[in-house]
Design an enzyme around this catalytic site. Sequence first.
Site, short mmCIF file in Angstrom:
data_model
loop_
_atom_site.label_atom_id
_atom_site.label_comp_id
_atom_site.label_asym_id
_atom_site.label_seq_id
_atom_site.Cartn_x
_atom_site.Cartn_y
_atom_site.Cartn_z
N ARG A 1 -0.53 -3.51 20.06
CA ARG A 1 0.84 -3.14 20.42
C ARG A 1 0.83 -1.95 21.37
NH1 ARG A 1 -0.06 1.35 20.03
NH2 ARG A 1 -0.12 2.74 18.23
N GLU B 1 7.64 8.18 19.43
CA GLU B 1 6.28 8.49 18.96
C GLU B 1 6.31 9.52 17.85
OE1 GLU B 1 3.85 6.28 19.35
OE2 GLU B 1 4.16 6.47 21.51
N ASP C 1 7.83 7.15 13.18
CA ASP C 1 7.88 6.11 12.12
C ASP C 1 7.73 6.71 10.73
OD1 ASP C 1 5.11 6.54 12.49
OD2 ASP C 1 4.58 4.39 12.56
N GLY D 1 -6.15 3.33 20.93
CA GLY D 1 -4.72 3.67 20.89
C GLY D 1 -3.80 2.47 21.06
N SER E 1 -3.81 -0.02 18.73
CA SER E 1 -3.73 -0.59 17.38
C SER E 1 -4.73 -1.70 17.12
CB SER E 1 -2.34 -1.14 17.09
OG SER E 1 -1.46 -0.09 16.98
N SER E 2 -5.96 -1.48 17.56
CA SER E 2 -7.00 -2.47 17.24
C SER E 2 -7.19 -2.56 15.73
CB SER E 2 -8.31 -2.10 17.92
OG SER E 2 -8.69 -0.78 17.57
N ASP F 1 2.56 -0.05 13.71
CA ASP F 1 1.50 -0.87 14.31
C ASP F 1 1.40 -2.24 13.63
OD1 ASP F 1 1.21 1.53 15.54
OD2 ASP F 1 -0.73 2.02 14.64
C1 GLA Z 1 -0.43 5.83 15.14
C2 GLA Z 1 0.09 5.36 13.78
C3 GLA Z 1 1.54 4.90 13.87
C4 GLA Z 1 2.41 5.95 14.55
C5 GLA Z 1 1.78 6.43 15.85
C6 GLA Z 1 2.52 7.59 16.47
O1 GLA Z 1 -0.49 4.76 16.03
O2 GLA Z 1 -0.71 4.30 13.32
O3 GLA Z 1 2.03 4.58 12.61
O4 GLA Z 1 2.67 7.01 13.69
O5 GLA Z 1 0.42 6.85 15.66
O6 GLA Z 1 3.79 7.19 16.87
#
Ligand code: GLA
Length: 402
Positions: free
Chosen positions: A35, A41, A44, A138, A140-141, A186
């Site tokens: 993603r 940012e 969540d 960064g 989301s692997s 993610d």
């Molecule tokens: C990482 C975390 C997410 C989110 C982002 C920052 O990717 O896995 O849950 O908190 O950082 O927005």
Amino acid sequence: MGLSEQLERLVEEAEEHFVRRCGAAPRWTVAAPGRVNLIGEHTDYNEGYVLPMAIDRYVVMAADRPDGQARAAGGNEARVYSVELDRWATITVEGDVAPGPRGWSSYVQGAVAGCLEKGLRPGPFEAVIHADLPLGGGLSSSAALEVATATLVEAITGQRLDPLEKALLCQEAEHRFAGMPCGIMDQFSSIMGRQGHVMLLDCRALEAELVRMAEADLAVLIANTNVKHELTGGQYSQRRAQCEHAARVLGVRALRDATPAQLEQCRSRLDELHYRRARHVISEIARTVQAAEAIRRGQWDRLGQLMYESHRSLRDDYEVSCGELDLLVELARSIGPEGGVIGSRMTGGGFGGCTVSVVRHSAIDSVTETLYDGYLQEIGIPPTLFATRPAQGARILRPPSD
Ligand code: GLA
């Protein structure tokens, strides 16, 4: 729904690897995307809003039952092979599984453990994992690996998890088995992504509103700094704790519930650092809702402005950016709307990783070149850039569903 060329190629490669490693064609193949977050940012875990989309980059898993010999060797175990790491790992697929030593396969083990708790029992299998997502880059692997695993268990058992329950069990896997106290963005994105849409996700209600990226002429350009300054995840949990402290002082359940006026009223009761952390979160949540509205209305200047403000806030108030990310954003900003750049900012947790830029399609090549050259010249290592569009969430590809 047809597969993109990118995904088709990856699946083909994964299945070839499977044949090479396991001796026959796989019975099940699944894919889960990474993603990118357009804005919102570090909101969540403050129960605020995020605006992510799934991207056309994936973790693919191809699997089958082990052959007779391997099955006799381990009835409660699955074996998984990572093409990228060239490593095998053994996963427990029965009973209550406690977290073990941390490593790349913890994500797989954690997701399997979560599925077992929900009553999905895959039994022994062999799987090959192949990804075109940079590991730890960064995008989301790790969430994609958890989601791919849970999707594979669904394919094997023929049972489906409720999508939200699935996202939560994958998040839990990351907390318990990988020791990373992440939010829900993610895993949610990798499961719920919709082609052509970004998602305005309310991380309290856990409900997403799809927002069409209507203009055909726009693409999302991802630039990977190829650096990682935070190795342990300690900064992330520290930020979480700082937000919780600020929320307590403000007398709210989460920073989602605080207004800018409330923050100003309480300023004297917060030290400078906690004040700035809270200011980022509160302003970022507002920007995220506004950005979704700007996209709906096609107000691209407004979207760009919000993205740059988000970056500034992450850099100065939340302090999760770094020189490499700042440079890429500055390079994009100096190209400007005349050169086809709508907006740009760091994306994901920070301390390295990627920037996300919204760019006119016709300008992708020239923008890519400018960012690449400028970054290489200043930092001395090449960035990795690619354009993508909002992609579909995790899917079972084999056996085909129709
Ligand atoms: C990482 C975390 C997410 C989110 C982002 C920052 O990717 O896995 O849950 O908190 O950082 O927005």
